[in-house]
Scaffold this motif. Structure first.
Motif, PDB file in Angstrom:
ATOM      1  N   SER A  46      37.596  49.013  73.430  1.00  0.00           N
ATOM      2  CA  SER A  46      36.377  49.095  72.523  1.00  0.00           C
ATOM      3  C   SER A  46      37.052  49.343  71.043  1.00  0.00           C
ATOM      4  CB  SER A  46      35.723  50.205  72.942  1.00  0.00           C
ATOM      5  OG  SER A  46      36.313  51.486  72.723  1.00  0.00           O
ATOM      6  N   ALA A  47      36.411  48.915  70.279  1.00  0.00           N
ATOM      7  CA  ALA A  47      36.581  49.312  68.681  1.00  0.00           C
ATOM      8  C   ALA A  47      35.660  49.880  67.924  1.00  0.00           C
ATOM      9  CB  ALA A  47      36.968  47.849  68.185  1.00  0.00           C
ATOM     10  N   ARG A  48      35.974  50.584  66.797  1.00  0.00           N
ATOM     11  CA  ARG A  48      35.134  51.053  65.959  1.00  0.00           C
ATOM     12  C   ARG A  48      35.637  50.989  64.527  1.00  0.00           C
ATOM     13  NH1 ARG A  48      33.038  57.058  67.211  1.00  0.00           N
ATOM     14  NH2 ARG A  48      31.437  56.378  65.789  1.00  0.00           N
ATOM     15  N   LEU A  49      34.917  50.438  63.633  1.00  0.00           N
ATOM     16  CA  LEU A  49      35.283  50.023  62.408  1.00  0.00           C
ATOM     17  C   LEU A  49      34.346  49.928  61.263  1.00  0.00           C
ATOM     18  CD1 LEU A  49      35.162  46.224  61.936  1.00  0.00           C
ATOM     19  CD2 LEU A  49      35.556  46.874  64.053  1.00  0.00           C
ATOM     20  N   ILE A  50      35.056  50.242  60.131  1.00  0.00           N
ATOM     21  CA  ILE A  50      33.991  50.039  58.982  1.00  0.00           C
ATOM     22  C   ILE A  50      34.209  48.675  58.493  1.00  0.00           C
ATOM     23  CG2 ILE A  50      33.082  52.322  58.481  1.00  0.00           C
ATOM     24  CD1 ILE A  50      35.244  52.414  56.413  1.00  0.00           C
ATOM     25  N   LEU A  51      33.144  47.893  58.130  1.00  0.00           N
ATOM     26  CA  LEU A  51      33.416  46.430  57.498  1.00  0.00           C
ATOM     27  C   LEU A  51      32.651  46.439  56.057  1.00  0.00           C
ATOM     28  CD1 LEU A  51      34.247  43.582  57.833  1.00  0.00           C
ATOM     29  CD2 LEU A  51      31.970  43.259  58.616  1.00  0.00           C
ATOM     30  N   VAL A  52      33.188  46.172  54.877  1.00  0.00           N
ATOM     31  CA  VAL A  52      32.644  46.754  53.696  1.00  0.00           C
ATOM     32  C   VAL A  52      32.968  45.341  52.718  1.00  0.00           C
ATOM     33  CG1 VAL A  52      32.656  48.061  51.676  1.00  0.00           C
ATOM     34  CG2 VAL A  52      33.381  49.158  53.989  1.00  0.00           C
ATOM     35  N   ALA A  53      32.070  44.776  52.093  1.00  0.00           N
ATOM     36  CA  ALA A  53      32.056  43.838  51.286  1.00  0.00           C
ATOM     37  C   ALA A  53      31.434  44.113  49.938  1.00  0.00           C
ATOM     38  CB  ALA A  53      31.657  42.393  51.781  1.00  0.00           C
ATOM     39  N   GLY A  54      31.657  43.553  48.689  1.00  0.00           N
ATOM     40  CA  GLY A  54      31.057  43.628  47.426  1.00  0.00           C
ATOM     41  C   GLY A  54      31.471  42.857  46.591  1.00  0.00           C
ATOM     42  N   ARG A  55      30.750  42.489  45.430  1.00  0.00           N
ATOM     43  CA  ARG A  55      30.997  41.321  44.403  1.00  0.00           C
ATOM     44  C   ARG A  55      32.080  42.102  43.411  1.00  0.00           C
ATOM     45  NH1 ARG A  55      28.707  40.838  39.680  1.00  0.00           N
ATOM     46  NH2 ARG A  55      27.387  42.865  39.652  1.00  0.00           N
ATOM     47  N   PRO A  56      33.182  41.183  43.269  1.00  0.00           N
ATOM     48  CA  PRO A  56      34.275  41.522  42.374  1.00  0.00           C
ATOM     49  C   PRO A  56      33.622  41.688  40.877  1.00  0.00           C
ATOM     50  CG  PRO A  56      34.596  39.572  43.396  1.00  0.00           C
ATOM     51  CD  PRO A  56      33.460  40.097  43.997  1.00  0.00           C
ATOM     52  N   LEU A  57      34.021  42.738  40.134  1.00  0.00           N
ATOM     53  CA  LEU A  57      33.639  42.775  38.900  1.00  0.00           C
ATOM     54  C   LEU A  57      34.450  41.856  37.877  1.00  0.00           C
ATOM     55  CD1 LEU A  57      32.836  46.276  38.650  1.00  0.00           C
ATOM     56  CD2 LEU A  57      31.042  44.602  38.672  1.00  0.00           C
ATOM     57  N   GLY A  58      35.858  41.671  38.076  1.00  0.00           N
ATOM     58  CA  GLY A  58      36.546  40.998  37.366  1.00  0.00           C
ATOM     59  C   GLY A  58      36.846  41.360  35.922  1.00  0.00           C
ATOM     60  N   GLU A  59      36.555  42.864  35.670  1.00  0.00           N
ATOM     61  CA  GLU A  59      36.609  43.495  34.243  1.00  0.00           C
ATOM     62  C   GLU A  59      38.036  44.141  34.522  1.00  0.00           C
ATOM     63  OE1 GLU A  59      33.130  45.678  33.901  1.00  0.00           O
ATOM     64  OE2 GLU A  59      32.050  44.013  33.767  1.00  0.00           O
ATOM     65  N   PRO A  60      38.721  44.561  33.257  1.00  0.00           N
ATOM     66  CA  PRO A  60      39.690  45.353  33.036  1.00  0.00           C
ATOM     67  C   PRO A  60      39.517  46.813  33.668  1.00  0.00           C
ATOM     68  CG  PRO A  60      38.944  44.760  30.873  1.00  0.00           C
ATOM     69  CD  PRO A  60      38.166  43.880  31.848  1.00  0.00           C
ATOM     70  N   VAL A  61      40.548  47.424  34.335  1.00  0.00           N
ATOM     71  CA  VAL A  61      40.464  48.808  34.741  1.00  0.00           C
ATOM     72  C   VAL A  61      41.317  49.868  34.114  1.00  0.00           C
ATOM     73  CG1 VAL A  61      40.571  49.943  36.827  1.00  0.00           C
ATOM     74  CG2 VAL A  61      39.493  47.725  37.018  1.00  0.00           C
ATOM     75  N   ALA A  62      40.755  50.807  33.736  1.00  0.00           N
ATOM     76  CA  ALA A  62      41.612  51.746  32.970  1.00  0.00           C
ATOM     77  C   ALA A  62      41.411  52.939  33.972  1.00  0.00           C
ATOM     78  CB  ALA A  62      41.561  52.052  31.471  1.00  0.00           C
ATOM     79  N   ARG A  63      42.318  53.556  34.493  1.00  0.00           N
ATOM     80  CA  ARG A  63      42.202  54.610  35.518  1.00  0.00           C
ATOM     81  C   ARG A  63      43.067  55.733  35.349  1.00  0.00           C
ATOM     82  NH1 ARG A  63      42.055  52.533  41.764  1.00  0.00           N
ATOM     83  NH2 ARG A  63      41.831  54.691  42.847  1.00  0.00           N
ATOM     84  N   HIS A  64      42.468  56.848  35.334  1.00  0.00           N
ATOM     85  CA  HIS A  64      43.015  58.226  35.198  1.00  0.00           C
ATOM     86  C   HIS A  64      42.404  58.941  36.151  1.00  0.00           C
ATOM     87  CE1 HIS A  64      45.503  61.163  33.298  1.00  0.00           C
ATOM     88  NE2 HIS A  64      44.551  62.016  33.242  1.00  0.00           N
ATOM     89  N   GLY A  65      43.251  59.362  37.274  1.00  0.00           N
ATOM     90  CA  GLY A  65      42.490  60.433  38.372  1.00  0.00           C
ATOM     91  C   GLY A  65      40.949  60.352  38.530  1.00  0.00           C
ATOM     92  N   PRO A  66      40.142  60.886  38.283  1.00  0.00           N
ATOM     93  CA  PRO A  66      38.854  60.758  38.530  1.00  0.00           C
ATOM     94  C   PRO A  66      38.025  60.209  37.631  1.00  0.00           C
ATOM     95  CG  PRO A  66      39.115  63.029  37.908  1.00  0.00           C
ATOM     96  CD  PRO A  66      40.305  62.498  37.564  1.00  0.00           C
ATOM     97  N   PHE A  67      38.642  59.466  36.711  1.00  0.00           N
ATOM     98  CA  PHE A  67      37.981  58.662  35.586  1.00  0.00           C
ATOM     99  C   PHE A  67      38.157  57.278  35.701  1.00  0.00           C
ATOM    100  CE2 PHE A  67      39.199  62.799  33.401  1.00  0.00           C
ATOM    101  CZ  PHE A  67      37.867  63.476  33.538  1.00  0.00           C
ATOM    102  N   VAL A  68      37.425  56.394  35.741  1.00  0.00           N
ATOM    103  CA  VAL A  68      37.535  54.749  35.960  1.00  0.00           C
ATOM    104  C   VAL A  68      36.966  54.234  34.830  1.00  0.00           C
ATOM    105  CG1 VAL A  68      37.924  52.975  37.255  1.00  0.00           C
ATOM    106  CG2 VAL A  68      38.226  55.127  38.283  1.00  0.00           C
ATOM    107  N   MET A  69      37.483  53.715  33.746  1.00  0.00           N
ATOM    108  CA  MET A  69      36.818  52.857  32.419  1.00  0.00           C
ATOM    109  C   MET A  69      37.337  51.509  32.513  1.00  0.00           C
ATOM    110  SD  MET A  69      34.458  55.417  32.013  1.00  0.00           S
ATOM    111  CE  MET A  69      33.954  54.816  30.404  1.00  0.00           C
ATOM    112  N   ASN A  70      37.462  51.096  31.322  1.00  0.00           N
ATOM    113  CA  ASN A  70      37.637  49.447  31.030  1.00  0.00           C
ATOM    114  C   ASN A  70      39.012  49.649  30.265  1.00  0.00           C
ATOM    115  OD1 ASN A  70      34.351  49.143  31.235  1.00  0.00           O
ATOM    116  ND2 ASN A  70      35.620  47.956  32.403  1.00  0.00           N
ATOM    117  N   THR A  71      39.014  50.391  29.158  1.00  0.00           N
ATOM    118  CA  THR A  71      40.376  50.587  28.343  1.00  0.00           C
ATOM    119  C   THR A  71      40.748  51.930  28.178  1.00  0.00           C
ATOM    120  OG1 THR A  71      38.704  51.321  26.275  1.00  0.00           O
ATOM    121  CG2 THR A  71      38.703  48.978  26.817  1.00  0.00           C
ATOM    122  N   PRO A  72      41.984  51.952  27.609  1.00  0.00           N
ATOM    123  CA  PRO A  72      42.884  53.328  27.636  1.00  0.00           C
ATOM    124  C   PRO A  72      42.059  54.292  26.687  1.00  0.00           C
ATOM    125  CG  PRO A  72      44.295  51.495  27.562  1.00  0.00           C
ATOM    126  CD  PRO A  72      43.145  50.846  27.497  1.00  0.00           C
TER     127      PRO A  72
END
Ligand code: FE2
Length: 286
Positions: A245-271
């Motif tokens: 048997s199998a158990r799984l999560i299947l997840v899909a979503g619309r890609p944003l295609g925007e710049p990602v600036a990431r710092h720990g728990p903060f995710v914005m578009n620019t530094p």
């Protein structure tokens, strides 16, 4: 001539294994998305699986910490987790429930186990927000287990619809910018199913129990517990359970295609926005 992109079964383009990690105040977890070898799958920024029956692996929990610019989705399989934030919201996550939290312009919250022993098992997924929504007001959607539609489209095949829809079953989670589908799928050995997934949306399957065969018959791959399959382009995916048997999560979503600036728990578009976010947090503006 037929459009070659219609009725295309998604194959597996990549298989990723999780990495052992520690987060919060020392919670042991398996980090699948958001690690060095697989930093994101637009719009998904992070996927953690926490699973342990050793209290020492989870008791420390996730004391007060901030988020800005994205959404955190916590789905519990076993155990109880209490969340509370700096705006007076609190709630208890119990087995089979989901919390879809849109952090938007910012919250400070804690996520703490409400048990001292026993199994704690679930997932946290981070979903990015488009630039236009990053500073939206924070919003919670707490969905109890019994409010998540569960159907049986074929004998031995039972999806729970955590987000999006499957046939007539529609999740109560609504108003999410990236139009996600999030299914928790259980397959008995010897069963299979075709699941529709929007063309152009990024998608993955993460196997959390047993093993599953994914992709069109001629190119299918067997994915084991603890592995994530990134799905190639197409409008549906074939998932089967063969020997077990199998158990799984299947997840899909619309890609944003925007710049990602990431710092720990903060995710914005620019530094610059990250610098501003850290300043806002340090000066108590969350
Ligand atoms: Fe959090």
């Amino acid at each position: 001539m037929a459009n070659p992109s219609t009725h295309l079964s998604r194959s597996v383009s990549r298989v990723v294994a999780g990495k052992a990690a520690s987060d919060g105040a020392g919670v042991k977890l398996n980090r699948i998305i958001g690690q060095r070898d697989f930093d994101m799958l637009d719009p998904f920024l992070l996927l953690d699986e926490f699973r342990s029956d050793q209290a020492g692996d989870y008791l420390a929990g996730f004391p007060d910490h901030p988020h800005r610019g994205f959404e955190t989705v916590t789905y519990m399989l076993a155990g109880r987790m209490r969340h509370a934030d700096n705006q007076g919201n609190s709630g208890l996550l119990t087995p089979g429930s989901v919390q879809w939290m849109t952090a938007g312009r910012g919250i400070v919250h804690s996520e703490m186990p409400e048990q001292e022993d026993g199994l704690m098992w679930g997932f946290q997924l981070w979903v990015n927000l488009p630039a236009s929504d990053k500073m939206t007001a924070p919003r919670y959607q707490d969905i109890a287990a019994q409010s998540i539609p569960s159907i049986e489209p074929a004998a031995g095949v039972s999806p729970r619809v955590i987000a999006g829809r499957f046939g007539d079953a529609v999740s109560p989670v609504h108003g999410i910018a990236t139009e996600p589908v999030y299914l928790d799928l259980s397959l008995d050995a010897g069963t299979s199913i075709d699941l529709p997934l929007a063309q152009g949306h990024n998608a993955f399957a993460y196997i959390y129990d047993g093993s599953a065969t994914i992709g069109p018959l001629a190119q299918s791959r067997t994915i084991a517990r603890g592995e994530l399959a990134v799905l190639a382009a197409g409008d549906h995916v074939h998932v089967g359970a063969v020997a077990e048997s199998a158990r799984l999560i299947l997840v899909a979503g619309r890609p944003l295609g925007e710049p990602v600036a990431r710092h720990g728990p903060f995710v914005m578009n620019t530094p610059e926005q990250i610098v501003e976010t850290i300043r806002d947090y340090q000066t108590g503006r969350f």
